[in-house]
Design an enzyme around this catalytic site. Structure first.
Site, PDB file in Angstrom:
ATOM      1  N   GLY A  94       0.818  -1.208   0.000  1.00 34.19           N
ATOM      2  CA  GLY A  94       0.000   0.000   0.000  1.00 34.19           C
ATOM      3  C   GLY A  94       0.855   1.262   0.000  1.00 34.19           C
ATOM      4  O   GLY A  94       2.091   1.187   0.064  1.00 34.19           O
ATOM      5  N   ASP A  95       0.176   2.410  -0.119  1.00 29.98           N
ATOM      6  CA  ASP A  95       0.866   3.708  -0.096  1.00 29.98           C
ATOM      7  C   ASP A  95       1.852   3.863  -1.246  1.00 29.98           C
ATOM      8  O   ASP A  95       2.900   4.487  -1.097  1.00 29.98           O
ATOM      9  CB  ASP A  95       1.597   3.923   1.254  1.00 29.98           C
ATOM     10  CG  ASP A  95       0.679   3.658   2.429  1.00 29.98           C
ATOM     11  OD1 ASP A  95      -0.461   4.136   2.385  1.00 29.98           O
ATOM     12  OD2 ASP A  95       1.095   2.957   3.373  1.00 29.98           O
ATOM     13  N   GLU A  96       1.519   3.288  -2.395  1.00 28.70           N
ATOM     14  CA  GLU A  96       2.425   3.402  -3.547  1.00 28.70           C
ATOM     15  C   GLU A  96       2.159   4.658  -4.377  1.00 28.70           C
ATOM     16  O   GLU A  96       2.673   4.785  -5.485  1.00 28.70           O
ATOM     17  CB  GLU A  96       2.308   2.164  -4.459  1.00 28.70           C
ATOM     18  CG  GLU A  96       2.694   0.826  -3.835  1.00 28.70           C
ATOM     19  CD  GLU A  96       1.492   0.113  -3.228  1.00 28.70           C
ATOM     20  OE1 GLU A  96       0.402   0.732  -3.151  1.00 28.70           O
ATOM     21  OE2 GLU A  96       1.648  -1.059  -2.829  1.00 28.70           O
ATOM     22  N   LYS A 127      -0.829   5.575  -5.571  1.00 25.61           N
ATOM     23  CA  LYS A 127      -1.797   5.226  -6.630  1.00 25.61           C
ATOM     24  C   LYS A 127      -2.743   6.376  -6.936  1.00 25.61           C
ATOM     25  O   LYS A 127      -3.174   6.547  -8.065  1.00 25.61           O
ATOM     26  CB  LYS A 127      -2.650   4.015  -6.196  1.00 25.61           C
ATOM     27  CG  LYS A 127      -1.862   2.755  -5.953  1.00 25.61           C
ATOM     28  CD  LYS A 127      -2.740   1.637  -5.427  1.00 25.61           C
ATOM     29  CE  LYS A 127      -3.234   1.826  -4.016  1.00 25.61           C
ATOM     30  NZ  LYS A 127      -2.219   1.744  -2.961  1.00 25.61           N
ATOM     31  N   GLY A 185      -5.840   5.784   2.456  1.00 22.97           N
ATOM     32  CA  GLY A 185      -5.755   7.232   2.345  1.00 22.97           C
ATOM     33  C   GLY A 185      -5.144   7.566   1.006  1.00 22.97           C
ATOM     34  O   GLY A 185      -4.062   7.111   0.683  1.00 22.97           O
ATOM     35  N   HIS A 186      -5.872   8.295   0.194  1.00 18.87           N
ATOM     36  CA  HIS A 186      -5.350   8.657  -1.119  1.00 18.87           C
ATOM     37  C   HIS A 186      -5.049  10.150  -1.113  1.00 18.87           C
ATOM     38  O   HIS A 186      -5.901  10.951  -0.757  1.00 18.87           O
ATOM     39  CB  HIS A 186      -6.384   8.380  -2.223  1.00 18.87           C
ATOM     40  CG  HIS A 186      -6.680   6.928  -2.380  1.00 18.87           C
ATOM     41  ND1 HIS A 186      -7.437   6.425  -3.398  1.00 18.87           N
ATOM     42  CD2 HIS A 186      -6.286   5.868  -1.661  1.00 18.87           C
ATOM     43  CE1 HIS A 186      -7.507   5.117  -3.281  1.00 18.87           C
ATOM     44  NE2 HIS A 186      -6.825   4.763  -2.236  1.00 18.87           N
ATOM     45  N   ARG A 230     -22.619 -12.761   7.976  1.00 14.36           N
ATOM     46  CA  ARG A 230     -23.982 -12.430   7.532  1.00 14.36           C
ATOM     47  C   ARG A 230     -24.977 -12.023   8.618  1.00 14.36           C
ATOM     48  O   ARG A 230     -25.721 -11.066   8.445  1.00 14.36           O
ATOM     49  CB  ARG A 230     -24.587 -13.570   6.682  1.00 14.36           C
ATOM     50  CG  ARG A 230     -23.877 -13.744   5.367  1.00 14.36           C
ATOM     51  CD  ARG A 230     -23.946 -15.148   4.877  1.00 14.36           C
ATOM     52  NE  ARG A 230     -23.252 -16.024   5.830  1.00 14.36           N
ATOM     53  CZ  ARG A 230     -23.347 -17.338   5.836  1.00 14.36           C
ATOM     54  NH1 ARG A 230     -24.101 -17.955   4.962  1.00 14.36           N
ATOM     55  NH2 ARG A 230     -22.673 -18.071   6.711  1.00 14.36           N
ATOM     56  N   THR A 268      -4.777  -6.982   5.181  1.00 14.18           N
ATOM     57  CA  THR A 268      -6.066  -6.371   5.417  1.00 14.18           C
ATOM     58  C   THR A 268      -7.138  -7.450   5.172  1.00 14.18           C
ATOM     59  O   THR A 268      -6.811  -8.605   4.894  1.00 14.18           O
ATOM     60  CB  THR A 268      -6.258  -5.105   4.548  1.00 14.18           C
ATOM     61  OG1 THR A 268      -7.404  -4.396   5.031  1.00 14.18           O
ATOM     62  CG2 THR A 268      -6.404  -5.412   3.073  1.00 14.18           C
ATOM     63  N   ARG A 282       6.033   5.266   8.549  1.00 13.70           N
ATOM     64  CA  ARG A 282       6.061   4.003   7.797  1.00 13.70           C
ATOM     65  C   ARG A 282       7.428   3.357   7.940  1.00 13.70           C
ATOM     66  O   ARG A 282       8.443   4.050   7.997  1.00 13.70           O
ATOM     67  CB  ARG A 282       5.763   4.267   6.330  1.00 13.70           C
ATOM     68  CG  ARG A 282       4.351   4.775   6.120  1.00 13.70           C
ATOM     69  CD  ARG A 282       4.059   5.019   4.642  1.00 13.70           C
ATOM     70  NE  ARG A 282       2.724   5.592   4.491  1.00 13.70           N
ATOM     71  CZ  ARG A 282       2.420   6.578   3.643  1.00 13.70           C
ATOM     72  NH1 ARG A 282       3.331   7.081   2.844  1.00 13.70           N
ATOM     73  NH2 ARG A 282       1.186   7.040   3.572  1.00 13.70           N
ATOM     74  N   ASP A 290      12.351  10.116  -7.235  1.00 12.54           N
ATOM     75  CA  ASP A 290      13.114  11.267  -6.732  1.00 12.54           C
ATOM     76  C   ASP A 290      13.603  11.080  -5.300  1.00 12.54           C
ATOM     77  O   ASP A 290      14.624  11.641  -4.904  1.00 12.54           O
ATOM     78  CB  ASP A 290      12.244  12.534  -6.806  1.00 12.54           C
ATOM     79  CG  ASP A 290      10.912  12.340  -6.091  1.00 12.54           C
ATOM     80  OD1 ASP A 290      10.163  11.438  -6.508  1.00 12.54           O
ATOM     81  OD2 ASP A 290      10.632  13.061  -5.112  1.00 12.54           O
ATOM     82  N   SER A 313       7.419   8.434 -11.964  1.00  9.35           N
ATOM     83  CA  SER A 313       6.983   9.644 -11.270  1.00  9.35           C
ATOM     84  C   SER A 313       8.144  10.178 -10.427  1.00  9.35           C
ATOM     85  O   SER A 313       8.818   9.416  -9.734  1.00  9.35           O
ATOM     86  CB  SER A 313       5.780   9.299 -10.396  1.00  9.35           C
ATOM     87  OG  SER A 313       5.473  10.385  -9.566  1.00  9.35           O
ATOM     88  N   VAL A 314       8.356  11.492 -10.501  1.00 11.11           N
ATOM     89  CA  VAL A 314       9.484  12.093  -9.773  1.00 11.11           C
ATOM     90  C   VAL A 314       9.030  13.182  -8.799  1.00 11.11           C
ATOM     91  O   VAL A 314       9.777  14.091  -8.471  1.00 11.11           O
ATOM     92  CB  VAL A 314      10.535  12.659 -10.771  1.00 11.11           C
ATOM     93  CG1 VAL A 314      11.237  11.531 -11.502  1.00 11.11           C
ATOM     94  CG2 VAL A 314       9.906  13.638 -11.758  1.00 11.11           C
TER      95      VAL A 314
HETATM   96  P1  IMP Z   1      -6.730  -2.939   8.579  1.00 15.96           P
HETATM   97  O1  IMP Z   1      -6.916  -2.862   7.094  1.00 15.96           O
HETATM   98  O2  IMP Z   1      -7.020  -1.643   9.270  1.00 15.96           O
HETATM   99  O3  IMP Z   1      -7.422  -4.111   9.204  1.00 15.96           O
HETATM  100  O4  IMP Z   1      -5.160  -3.182   8.849  1.00 15.96           O
HETATM  101  C1  IMP Z   1      -4.505  -4.390   8.459  1.00 15.96           C
HETATM  102  C2  IMP Z   1      -3.097  -4.104   7.959  1.00 15.96           C
HETATM  103  O5  IMP Z   1      -3.186  -3.421   6.704  1.00 15.96           O
HETATM  104  C3  IMP Z   1      -2.278  -3.192   8.877  1.00 15.96           C
HETATM  105  O6  IMP Z   1      -0.908  -3.590   8.806  1.00 15.96           O
HETATM  106  C4  IMP Z   1      -2.446  -1.828   8.236  1.00 15.96           C
HETATM  107  O7  IMP Z   1      -1.380  -0.949   8.546  1.00 15.96           O
HETATM  108  C5  IMP Z   1      -2.461  -2.206   6.771  1.00 15.96           C
HETATM  109  N1  IMP Z   1      -3.174  -1.233   5.942  1.00 15.96           N
HETATM  110  C6  IMP Z   1      -4.504  -1.066   5.820  1.00 15.96           C
HETATM  111  N2  IMP Z   1      -4.796  -0.087   4.947  1.00 15.96           N
HETATM  112  C7  IMP Z   1      -3.625   0.362   4.477  1.00 15.96           C
HETATM  113  C8  IMP Z   1      -3.263   1.365   3.516  1.00 15.96           C
HETATM  114  O8  IMP Z   1      -4.092   2.023   2.882  1.00 15.96           O
HETATM  115  N3  IMP Z   1      -1.937   1.521   3.305  1.00 15.96           N
HETATM  116  C9  IMP Z   1      -0.991   0.787   3.951  1.00 15.96           C
HETATM  117  N4  IMP Z   1      -1.289  -0.160   4.849  1.00 15.96           N
HETATM  118  C10 IMP Z   1      -2.580  -0.369   5.111  1.00 15.96           C
END
Ligand code: IMP
Length: 438
Positions: free
Chosen positions: A12-14, A16, A40-41, A143, A242, A308, A336, A416-417
């Protein structure tokens, strides 16, 4: 048929959000298909920085419809705050639809997330975002105690909440392990969520039907992933993942649109690796090099603000997730950040109990035991944030890109830079996107 799917290939957090924002102008619809307010975008438009959690990154372009599909879990107060925040900055938010099949996060999910995060994974916390994501997905699959957006805006909500609160108060108390827990008040929750329902009603549709019709009408869809493939509940670093399918395999399930509609899948990678929360991270750096990456990359969570964990690029992991997700081409972000390093390392294989392996292990015990085997490349001194053409990158930066492409087995179509839309170069099979309007 035309569609593009954007998937993060790491944890995540690439970055996007920036790519989705740029490519929206080439599509009619943006569909977000998983996760919730854990994501979070960040979208940067000139001096304006927008931080979004639920709302797809195409919201800034009024001509593009933004669909939150069935696979997403919605936290009403958070999405309403996003809507209000956008409106206060002049974005009308008329171009958004929410699936009536999307599940709703309630206060009991937060309480459960808090109670269960200190899990039993050999003493290591999953380190969730504490946004109730896992418990909500658990109720969805279970459910009996689930409430979808479609239920929120229909009669019968009060009785449902009363029934669930009665059970949850008992179960959460038993999870508290001696800790205190203020019992949930069904009436209060009903009143609060009725207000949310009233405000969200105007956006609610059957998004699956909407998207299938859009496909029939020849509209193009951009599928916006969240999190990253290594956090995929089935194929990632389980249990440190997740609770949904965050690799490419999840796009069809979450959106309700067949996978073949997306004829291009772009795998998004950072030039290095980061991870938030617990779990194995093979190339993590605990020294000043890791600190330098964190500082230069502003590597703090968009959602939780947590620092991070930072490390070198892991080509074994990304080769796995690129294949798993069906990536056609890579988008390499934040190159960068790696300027001014004397040398750069890329993980090319792992050592597992003395054996050299080049596959990504499926079990957490092996993931904890593997040691990265690195290849070292020379770095480059100069800052590259002003570079607008790949030919103008320092030779060592180009060599770094070529080596990643070779090791992962995919071409790099975007570099991307920097965070701004202008700091993006399209090449190869994605060169036709070069005319996107920054
Ligand atoms: P949860 O999605 O809140 O249940 O968290 C599970 C794992 O996914 C944890 O290690 C979080 O830090 C990670 N995680 C969830 N959403 C993101 C994200 O958008 N970016 C990076 N890590 C995430």
């Amino acid at each position: 048929m035309s569609g593009t799917c954007i998937i993060g290939l790491q944890w995540g957090d690439e970055a996007k959000g920036k790519l989705v924002d740029l490519l929206t102008q080439k599509h009619d619809i943006v569909a977000r298909f998983l996760g919730g307010a854990n994501a979070g975008h960040t979208v940067v438009d000139g001096d304006n920085v927008y931080k979004l959690h639920h709302i797809p990154s195409g919201i800034l372009r009024p001509e593009v419809m933004n669909v939150v599909t069935a696979g997403v879990v919605i936290n009403p107060p958070v999405i309403l705050e996003e809507i209000d925040g956008l409106k206060s900055r002049g974005i009308p938010v008329k171009n958004m639809l929410l699936s009536d099949r999307a599940h709703i996060i309630f206060p009991w999910h937060f309480a459960e997330d808090r109670a269960m995060n200190q899990s039993t994974n050999d003493g290591e916390d999953i380190g969730t975002t504490l946004r109730g994501i896992g418990p909500c997905y658990r109720d969805k699959v279970g459910r009996s105690f689930a409430i979808r957006l479609g239920d929120l805006v229909r009669p019968g909500l009060k009785e449902k909440i009363e029934m669930i609160v009665e059970v949850k108060n008992r179960t959460i108390q038993s999870l508290m392990n001696g800790g205190t827990f203020e019992p949930l008040d069904a009436q209060k929750i009903f009143e609060e969520y009725s207000v949310y329902a009233d405000r969200l009603k105007e956006y609610v549709v059957d998004s699956t039907d909407y998207l299938l019709n859009a496909v029939d009408e020849g509209k193009s869809i951009l599928f916006e992933g969240a999190q990253g493939a290594l956090l995929d509940v089935d194929h990632g670093t389980y249990p440190f993942v997740t609770s949904s399918n965050s690799s490419g395999v999840g796009a069809a399930a979450g959106s309700g649109v067949p996978a073949k509609v997306a004829d291009t899948l772009i795998g998004v990678i950072k030039a290095y690796s980061t991870r938030v929360g617990g779990g194995p991270f093979q190339t993590e750096l605990f020294d000043e090099t890791g600190e330098k990456i964190r500082k230069r990359g502003h590597e703090f969570g968009t959602t939780t603000g947590r620092p991070r964990r930072c490390g070198w690029f892991d080509a074994v992991a990304v080769r796995y997730t690129a294949r798993l997700s069906g990536a056609d081409v890579l988008s390499l972000m934040m190159l960068d950040v790696l300027s001014t390093f004397d040398e750069l390392k890329i993980c090319v294989a792992y050592d597992l109990n003395g054996e050299r392996i080049t596959h990504f292990p499926s079990h957490v015990d092996d993931l904890r035991n593997i040691k990265p085997i690195y290849e070292t490349l020379p770095g480059w001194e100069e800052e590259i944030t002003e570079v607008r053409s790949l030919e103008d990158l320092p030779q060592n930066a180009r060599n770094y890109l070529d080596r990643i492409s070779e090791l992962v087995g995919k071409e790099i179509g975007v570099v991307s830079v920097g965070p701004d839309r202008k700091q993006t170069m399209f090449t190869g099979s994605l060169a036709h996107f070069s005319d996107v309007n920054p």
